[in-house]
Design a protein around this motif. Structure first.
Motif, PDB file in Angstrom:
ATOM      1  N   SER A  73      15.419 -28.853  16.842  1.00 17.42           N
ATOM      2  CA  SER A  73      15.128 -30.270  16.602  1.00 17.42           C
ATOM      3  C   SER A  73      15.415 -30.690  15.170  1.00 17.42           C
ATOM      4  CB  SER A  73      13.649 -30.547  16.896  1.00 17.42           C
ATOM      5  OG  SER A  73      12.834 -29.862  15.960  1.00 17.42           O
ATOM      6  N   ASP A  74      15.740 -29.727  14.317  1.00 16.86           N
ATOM      7  CA  ASP A  74      15.921 -29.940  12.873  1.00 16.86           C
ATOM      8  C   ASP A  74      14.616 -30.273  12.166  1.00 16.86           C
ATOM      9  OD1 ASP A  74      19.190 -31.581  13.085  1.00 16.86           O
ATOM     10  OD2 ASP A  74      18.567 -29.518  13.373  1.00 16.86           O
ATOM     11  N   ARG A  75      13.523 -30.222  12.886  1.00 23.79           N
ATOM     12  CA  ARG A  75      12.261 -30.603  12.270  1.00 23.79           C
ATOM     13  C   ARG A  75      11.745 -29.533  11.322  1.00 23.79           C
ATOM     14  NH1 ARG A  75       7.491 -32.500  16.164  1.00 23.79           N
ATOM     15  NH2 ARG A  75       9.027 -34.129  16.484  1.00 23.79           N
ATOM     16  N   TYR A  76      12.085 -28.273  11.624  1.00 25.26           N
ATOM     17  CA  TYR A  76      11.535 -27.169  10.842  1.00 25.26           C
ATOM     18  C   TYR A  76      12.653 -26.343  10.220  1.00 25.26           C
ATOM     19  CZ  TYR A  76       7.513 -28.409  13.680  1.00 25.26           C
ATOM     20  OH  TYR A  76       6.511 -29.093  14.293  1.00 25.26           O
TER      21      TYR A  76
END
Length: 126
Positions: A54-57
């Motif tokens: 998700s590219d969140r982390y």
């Protein structure tokens, strides 16, 4: 089958910068967690960085934290590893790896990755 291709390695002086790229010429990387690993001569694989699907982390090894940055460009289907302030200890073959669930991301373990590239050599030397 996901084929990964690394590029951007080379010879750089201490203190210099390089940007590595991880591409999948025939597939999309968008839904995969991507990890960067390295292996120096005579040493074990070392997890360097990881970005979640998700590219969140993002995650970094302590040895590169503050110097390396992982990022993803979905339009170019590429994951980058920007490496700044390189040190001789960063000399290694760098590999990218992919897996769909990101389970191996937080610990930067080299186990559990479904696909691996063939690597690109980074040499930091004066």
């Amino acid at each position: 089958q996901l084929q990964l291709v690394e590029s951007g390695g080379g010879l750089v002086q201490p203190g210099g910068n390089l940007r590595l790229s991880c591409e999948a010429p025939q597939s999309t990387l968008q839904y995969y967690a991507i990890g960067w690993f390295r292996q120096a001569p005579g040493k074990e694989h070392e997890g360097v960085s990881c970005i979640s699907s998700s590219d969140r982390y993002t995650y970094y090894a302590d040895s590169v934290k503050g110097r390396f940055t992982i990022s993803r460009d979905n339009a170019k289907n590429t994951v980058y590893l920007q490496m700044n302030s390189l040190e001789p200890g960063d000399t290694a073959v760098y590999y990218c790896a992919a897996e769909p669930y990101g389970i191996s991301c937080p610990t930067l373990t080299h186990h559990g990755w479904n696909y691996w590239g063939k690597g690109t050599l980074v040499t930091v030397s004066s």
